[in-house]
Scaffold this active site. Structure first.
Site, PDB file in Angstrom:
ATOM      1  N   CYS A  50       6.341 -22.411 -17.141  1.00  0.00           N
ATOM      2  CA  CYS A  50       6.759 -21.033 -17.371  1.00  0.00           C
ATOM      3  C   CYS A  50       7.706 -20.907 -18.565  1.00  0.00           C
ATOM      4  CB  CYS A  50       7.410 -20.497 -16.105  1.00  0.00           C
ATOM      5  SG  CYS A  50       8.104 -18.866 -16.298  1.00  0.00           S
ATOM      6  N   LYS A  59       5.501 -14.787 -24.672  1.00  0.00           N
ATOM      7  CA  LYS A  59       6.060 -13.438 -24.892  1.00  0.00           C
ATOM      8  C   LYS A  59       6.775 -13.381 -26.239  1.00  0.00           C
ATOM      9  CE  LYS A  59       4.150 -12.926 -21.175  1.00  0.00           C
ATOM     10  NZ  LYS A  59       3.293 -14.049 -20.890  1.00  0.00           N
ATOM     11  N   GLY A 187     -12.793 -17.029 -21.892  1.00  0.00           N
ATOM     12  CA  GLY A 187     -12.066 -16.598 -20.685  1.00  0.00           C
ATOM     13  C   GLY A 187     -11.164 -15.427 -21.031  1.00  0.00           C
ATOM     14  N   SER A 188     -11.270 -14.348 -20.246  1.00  0.00           N
ATOM     15  CA  SER A 188     -10.505 -13.141 -20.578  1.00  0.00           C
ATOM     16  C   SER A 188      -9.514 -12.760 -19.481  1.00  0.00           C
ATOM     17  CB  SER A 188     -11.456 -11.977 -20.854  1.00  0.00           C
ATOM     18  OG  SER A 188     -12.007 -11.532 -19.623  1.00  0.00           O
ATOM     19  N   ILE A 191      -4.067 -15.055 -19.661  1.00  0.00           N
ATOM     20  CA  ILE A 191      -3.719 -16.009 -20.726  1.00  0.00           C
ATOM     21  C   ILE A 191      -4.658 -15.841 -21.923  1.00  0.00           C
ATOM     22  CG2 ILE A 191      -3.588 -18.475 -21.319  1.00  0.00           C
ATOM     23  CD1 ILE A 191      -2.633 -19.014 -18.460  1.00  0.00           C
ATOM     24  N   VAL A 276      -9.818 -20.954 -19.264  1.00  0.00           N
ATOM     25  CA  VAL A 276     -10.714 -20.751 -18.118  1.00  0.00           C
ATOM     26  C   VAL A 276     -10.036 -21.081 -16.794  1.00  0.00           C
ATOM     27  CG1 VAL A 276     -12.833 -21.057 -19.446  1.00  0.00           C
ATOM     28  CG2 VAL A 276     -11.683 -23.065 -18.490  1.00  0.00           C
ATOM     29  N   ASP A 317       2.259 -23.031  -8.015  1.00  0.00           N
ATOM     30  CA  ASP A 317       0.841 -23.074  -8.380  1.00  0.00           C
ATOM     31  C   ASP A 317       0.026 -24.030  -7.522  1.00  0.00           C
ATOM     32  OD1 ASP A 317       1.330 -21.257 -10.357  1.00  0.00           O
ATOM     33  OD2 ASP A 317       0.854 -22.564 -12.046  1.00  0.00           O
ATOM     34  N   HIS A 450      12.953  12.530 -17.468  1.00  0.00           N
ATOM     35  CA  HIS A 450      12.137  13.055 -18.560  1.00  0.00           C
ATOM     36  C   HIS A 450      12.886  12.910 -19.870  1.00  0.00           C
ATOM     37  CE1 HIS A 450       9.301  15.557 -20.703  1.00  0.00           C
ATOM     38  NE2 HIS A 450      10.330  16.226 -21.214  1.00  0.00           N
TER      39      HIS A 450
HETATM   40  C1  LIG Z   1       0.161 -19.615 -21.334  1.00  0.00           C
HETATM   41  C2  LIG Z   1       0.678 -19.191 -19.995  1.00  0.00           C
HETATM   42  C3  LIG Z   1       1.297 -17.970 -19.856  1.00  0.00           C
HETATM   43  C4  LIG Z   1       1.786 -17.575 -18.613  1.00  0.00           C
HETATM   44  N1  LIG Z   1       2.399 -16.360 -18.513  1.00  0.00           N
HETATM   45  C5  LIG Z   1       2.864 -15.966 -17.305  1.00  0.00           C
HETATM   46  C6  LIG Z   1       3.545 -14.721 -17.182  1.00  0.00           C
HETATM   47  O1  LIG Z   1       3.706 -13.979 -18.141  1.00  0.00           O
HETATM   48  N2  LIG Z   1       4.016 -14.380 -15.955  1.00  0.00           N
HETATM   49  C7  LIG Z   1       3.842 -15.180 -14.861  1.00  0.00           C
HETATM   50  O2  LIG Z   1       4.282 -14.821 -13.772  1.00  0.00           O
HETATM   51  N3  LIG Z   1       3.214 -16.361 -14.972  1.00  0.00           N
HETATM   52  C8  LIG Z   1       2.736 -16.778 -16.155  1.00  0.00           C
HETATM   53  N4  LIG Z   1       2.123 -17.982 -16.258  1.00  0.00           N
HETATM   54  C9  LIG Z   1       1.968 -18.808 -15.044  1.00  0.00           C
HETATM   55  C10 LIG Z   1       3.269 -19.538 -14.728  1.00  0.00           C
HETATM   56  O3  LIG Z   1       3.677 -20.282 -15.852  1.00  0.00           O
HETATM   57  C11 LIG Z   1       3.082 -20.434 -13.522  1.00  0.00           C
HETATM   58  O4  LIG Z   1       2.559 -19.693 -12.449  1.00  0.00           O
HETATM   59  C12 LIG Z   1       4.399 -21.052 -13.090  1.00  0.00           C
HETATM   60  O5  LIG Z   1       4.971 -21.796 -14.137  1.00  0.00           O
HETATM   61  C13 LIG Z   1       4.196 -21.945 -11.869  1.00  0.00           C
HETATM   62  O6  LIG Z   1       5.410 -22.490 -11.503  1.00  0.00           O
HETATM   63  P1  LIG Z   1       5.535 -23.850 -10.687  1.00  0.00           P
HETATM   64  O7  LIG Z   1       6.960 -23.955 -10.302  1.00  0.00           O
HETATM   65  O8  LIG Z   1       4.498 -23.911  -9.647  1.00  0.00           O
HETATM   66  O9  LIG Z   1       5.158 -25.014 -11.697  1.00  0.00           O
HETATM   67  P2  LIG Z   1       5.293 -25.301 -13.247  1.00  0.00           P
HETATM   68  O10 LIG Z   1       5.968 -24.238 -13.992  1.00  0.00           O
HETATM   69  O11 LIG Z   1       3.930 -25.706 -13.672  1.00  0.00           O
HETATM   70  O12 LIG Z   1       6.250 -26.556 -13.271  1.00  0.00           O
HETATM   71  C14 LIG Z   1       5.908 -27.769 -12.712  1.00  0.00           C
HETATM   72  C15 LIG Z   1       6.858 -28.803 -13.239  1.00  0.00           C
HETATM   73  O13 LIG Z   1       6.674 -29.999 -12.495  1.00  0.00           O
HETATM   74  C16 LIG Z   1       6.754 -31.112 -13.354  1.00  0.00           C
HETATM   75  N5  LIG Z   1       6.042 -32.191 -12.693  1.00  0.00           N
HETATM   76  C17 LIG Z   1       4.740 -32.239 -12.333  1.00  0.00           C
HETATM   77  N6  LIG Z   1       4.484 -33.372 -11.645  1.00  0.00           N
HETATM   78  C18 LIG Z   1       5.652 -34.050 -11.574  1.00  0.00           C
HETATM   79  C19 LIG Z   1       6.034 -35.275 -10.982  1.00  0.00           C
HETATM   80  N7  LIG Z   1       5.173 -35.990 -10.287  1.00  0.00           N
HETATM   81  N8  LIG Z   1       7.312 -35.673 -11.117  1.00  0.00           N
HETATM   82  C20 LIG Z   1       8.217 -34.929 -11.809  1.00  0.00           C
HETATM   83  N9  LIG Z   1       7.908 -33.763 -12.367  1.00  0.00           N
HETATM   84  C21 LIG Z   1       6.649 -33.318 -12.248  1.00  0.00           C
HETATM   85  C22 LIG Z   1       6.098 -30.625 -14.632  1.00  0.00           C
HETATM   86  O14 LIG Z   1       6.523 -31.412 -15.731  1.00  0.00           O
HETATM   87  C23 LIG Z   1       6.606 -29.191 -14.696  1.00  0.00           C
HETATM   88  O15 LIG Z   1       7.813 -29.121 -15.400  1.00  0.00           O
HETATM   89  C24 LIG Z   1       1.641 -18.419 -17.497  1.00  0.00           C
HETATM   90  C25 LIG Z   1       1.037 -19.665 -17.635  1.00  0.00           C
HETATM   91  C26 LIG Z   1       0.571 -20.057 -18.868  1.00  0.00           C
HETATM   92  C27 LIG Z   1      -0.076 -21.398 -19.003  1.00  0.00           C
END
Ligand SMILES: Cc1cc2nc3c(=O)[nH]c(=O)nc-3n(C[C@H](O)[C@H](O)[C@H](O)COP(=O)(O)OP(=O)(O)OC[C@H]3O[C@@H](n4cnc5c(N)ncnc54)[C@H](O)[C@@H]3O)c2cc1C
Length: 471
Positions: A50, A59, A187-188, A191, A276, A317, A450
């Site tokens: 994120c 952003k 993919g639309s 992202i 995708v 996620d 307004h």
């Molecule tokens: C390009 C893009 C734009 C996005 N824009 C938005 C948006 O505008 N608004 C929105 O709500 N969401 C957005 N998202 C989605 C959002 O980023 C994710 O839903 C969110 O980051 C998920 O959070 P998380 O805590 O599950 O994991 P993540 O943010 O994926 O973090 C997981 C972390 O775990 C670490 N990790 C993984 N495995 C291990 C391990 N075994 N040991 C130690 N560390 C580990 C990784 O290095 C990472 O830092 C976007 C995603 C992308 C790709």
């Protein structure tokens, strides 16, 4: 003789969180607030996808694109500007700087909340035990509660393998060394469309290929159609009901073979962006060792994010539900509040807002019109176009609308769908209204300031009940 005092390193915690994305770091902070001794294991930058490669840096890129578009249309506002030029590497650099600043902010929050940050790859090795591998140096930590928040990465299609140069994922698309002249976005979803908007606004010739009949296929059909109309006007090529079958990367550019309803087409471009979807990071984190259940690539959890193994939890996620930062954070908070023994309600997945930060923006919550009908509701629908809004006219942002859906019988606010300038800042009002079980009539009687874009919500609600004033 002076003896150097070696500080004993903490190896035992109440809570260890693996992953510091919005799920992980928020869970850790809330746990610390609740008096739990907490550690976060992170293998890369603090803040996860994120802050470093998702929500925030995109952003920043989008803001640069909007500023560029504004300047290019300055004469619409009576301002004369000689030719605007962008500096592509500087735009990328600004975005990276914003991400870096945010990651440093998380470092500060970890310190402030006395959360131990353990660098390395975390893995469950037994119940209550996490091994952390930091470039070959392994250490074992223990905790009563272990929360998995390892997030996700780009999903790869077999006929669209990411090579990082010509076929790129979101990581590379965020830091391309030079601006491509022509780009195909596959993919639309949110992202894909955010990158399509960014590159198109910066002057790249963009083609979007979408397998489904409409772009942003999860949105209400009216929103999809409006976005397609606006993007076509901006010069983008949109191919729906189409799929990329192969990409030939031999030679200088790429030749993309697209299967359409009318047959095969070949599109030439410099870069293909594969957008995708995502794939969860579940490999090598010890799920099999403990027998933690997964289904369709997600960890199976209960309403409070506990897996089938007591004391092990999963959020963000890697669990079912929308892959969004605010969802991950909300799950993290609920998970640790439950661990701390608080009485906490499960998350209402029916009231999660979703936003796409293209220009115009998209924001929605609840049922689409089609989904409400499918669910058997007898509905009332109201729509208010921004072309009838004074604020939108003054701002030169007349594109888009607000569409609302109510249950005809009880007036339940079933959903809202917006496309227009700054609508991502407006959707929280509807989320709050729905949380408070506000009815259509109560919305109409809620005085909105307004002139604002938000008046369109009140007017759309009034339109649903035949009481609209400004149409
Ligand atoms: C390009 C893009 C734009 C996005 N824009 C938005 C948006 O505008 N608004 C929105 O709500 N969401 C957005 N998202 C989605 C959002 O980023 C994710 O839903 C969110 O980051 C998920 O959070 P998380 O805590 O599950 O994991 P993540 O943010 O994926 O973090 C997981 C972390 O775990 C670490 N990790 C993984 N495995 C291990 C391990 N075994 N040991 C130690 N560390 C580990 C990784 O290095 C990472 O830092 C976007 C995603 C992308 C790709």
């Amino acid at each position: 003789m002076h003896c150097k005092k070696i500080k004993n390193k903490d190896m035992n915690f109440d809570v260890i969180v693996i992953g510091s994305g919005p799920g992980g770091y928020v869970a850790a902070i809330r746990a610390a607030q609740l008096g739990l001794k907490t550690a976060v294991v992170e293998k890369a930058e603090l803040g996860g996808v994120c802050l470093n490669w998702g929500c925030i840096p995109t952003k920043a890129l989008l803001k640069s694109a909007q500023v560029f578009e504004y300047i290019n249309h300055a004469s619409d506002y009576g301002i004369n500007v000689s030719e605007a030029k962008h500096d592509f590497p500087a735009v990328i650099k600004r975005s990276r700087g914003v991400a870096e600043g945010m990651s440093k902010g998380i470092q500060f929050l970890m310190k402030k909340n006395k959360i131990e940050v353990i660098t390395g790859f975390g893995k469950l090795i037994a119940k209550g035990q996490v091994s952390v591998d930091n470039e070959g140096k392994k250490e074992t930590y223990s905790a009563k509660h272990i929360i998995l928040a390892t997030g996700a990465r780009e999903r790869q299609l077999p006929n669209l393998p990411i090579d990082g140069k010509k076929i790129v994922g979101y990581h590379e698309a965020m830091v391309l060394p030079t601006q491509p002249k022509k780009m195909v976005v596959v993919g639309s979803g949110a992202i894909g469309m955010e990158f399509a908007y960014f590159y198109n606004a910066m002057g790249t010739e963009v083609t979007v290929v979408e397998f489904m009949p409409n772009i942003v296929p999860n949105e209400d059909i009216d929103v999809s159609k409006e976005l397609e109309k606006i993007y076509k006007k901006k010069g983008m090529t949109i191919m729906t009901n189409s799929s990329v079958e192969a990409v030939d990367t031999k030679g200088t550019g790429c030749k993309v073979s697209v299967k359409t309803a009318k047959g095969m087409e070949t599109i030439e471009c410099d870069v293909v962006l594969s957008a995708v979807g995502i794939q969860t990071n579940l490999e090598n984190i010890g799920l099999e060792t403990l027998g933690i259940k997964t289904e369709k690539g997600k960890v199976v959890v209960d309403d409070y994010y506990q897996t089938n193994v007591p004391g092990v939890y999963a959020i963000g996620d890697i669990v079912d539900g929308p892959a969004l930062a605010h969802v991950a954070s909300a799950e993290g908070i609920i998970c640790v509040e439950k661990i701390a023994g608080q009485h906490v309600a499960p998350l209402d997945y029916g009231n999660i807002p979703g936003c796409t930060y293209t220009w115009p923006e998209i924001a929605s919550v609840g049922y689409t019109e089609a989904k409400a009908k499918e669910a058997g509701y007898d509905i009332k629908v109201g729509k208010f176009p921004f072309s009838a809004s004074g604020k939108a006219s003054a701002a030169g942002a007349k594109e888009g609308f607000v569409k609302v859906i109510f249950d005809a019988k009880y007036g339940e606010f079933l959903g809202a769908h917006m496309i227009g300038a700054n609508v991502t800042e407006m959707i929280a009002g509807v989320v709050t209204a729905r949380k408070l079980e506000t009815t259509g009539h109560e919305m109409i009687k809620t005085v909105h300031p307004h002139p604002t874009m938000s008046e369109a919500v009140m007017e759309a609600c009034a339109a649903a009940y035949g009481e609209v004033i400004h149409l």
